[in-house]
Design a protein around this motif. Sequence first.
Motif, PDB file in Angstrom:
ATOM      1  N   THR A 179       0.833  -1.208   0.000  1.00  0.00           N
ATOM      2  CA  THR A 179       0.000   0.000   0.000  1.00  0.00           C
ATOM      3  C   THR A 179       0.870   1.262   0.000  1.00  0.00           C
ATOM      4  N   ALA A 180       2.023   1.185  -0.635  1.00  0.00           N
ATOM      5  CA  ALA A 180       2.898   2.358  -0.746  1.00  0.00           C
ATOM      6  C   ALA A 180       2.115   3.494  -1.402  1.00  0.00           C
ATOM      7  N   LYS A 181       2.306   4.702  -0.911  1.00  0.00           N
ATOM      8  CA  LYS A 181       1.604   5.865  -1.454  1.00  0.00           C
ATOM      9  C   LYS A 181       2.327   6.360  -2.703  1.00  0.00           C
ATOM     10  N   ILE A 182       1.638   6.283  -3.821  1.00  0.00           N
ATOM     11  CA  ILE A 182       2.199   6.726  -5.095  1.00  0.00           C
ATOM     12  C   ILE A 182       1.642   8.111  -5.390  1.00  0.00           C
ATOM     13  N   ARG A 183       2.550   9.043  -5.634  1.00  0.00           N
ATOM     14  CA  ARG A 183       2.162  10.441  -5.834  1.00  0.00           C
ATOM     15  C   ARG A 183       2.491  10.894  -7.249  1.00  0.00           C
ATOM     16  N   SER A 184       1.951  12.042  -7.606  1.00  0.00           N
ATOM     17  CA  SER A 184       2.184  12.622  -8.922  1.00  0.00           C
ATOM     18  C   SER A 184       3.687  12.767  -9.178  1.00  0.00           C
ATOM     19  N   VAL A 225       2.492   8.506 -13.355  1.00  0.00           N
ATOM     20  CA  VAL A 225       1.444   9.088 -12.523  1.00  0.00           C
ATOM     21  C   VAL A 225       1.551  10.601 -12.625  1.00  0.00           C
ATOM     22  N   ILE A 226       0.443  11.216 -13.081  1.00  0.00           N
ATOM     23  CA  ILE A 226       0.455  12.685 -13.267  1.00  0.00           C
ATOM     24  C   ILE A 226      -0.634  13.332 -12.452  1.00  0.00           C
TER      25      ILE A 226
END
Length: 70
Positions: free
Chosen positions: A51-56, A69-70
């Motif tokens: 559940t790693a937080k993937i950011r823009s 990821v945009i």
Amino acid sequence: MPKVRFELEGEFVELNQLLKLVGLCDSGGIGKQIVASGAVSVDGRQELRKTAKIRSGQTVSLEDVEIAVI
């Protein structure tokens, strides 16, 4: 290598959910199994946190697919 663009609608998306949302797996549970297997990398580094937080601005890779990821 196929490239997929994912438009983020909040601050972040969990890694297992991202795999589901772009169609690389059928459910978040299967996404967790894929991440746990060590097959996923984030920004060129292996990621084992399901559940790693993937950011823009981050790039996620699975096999020959790259997700921007945009």
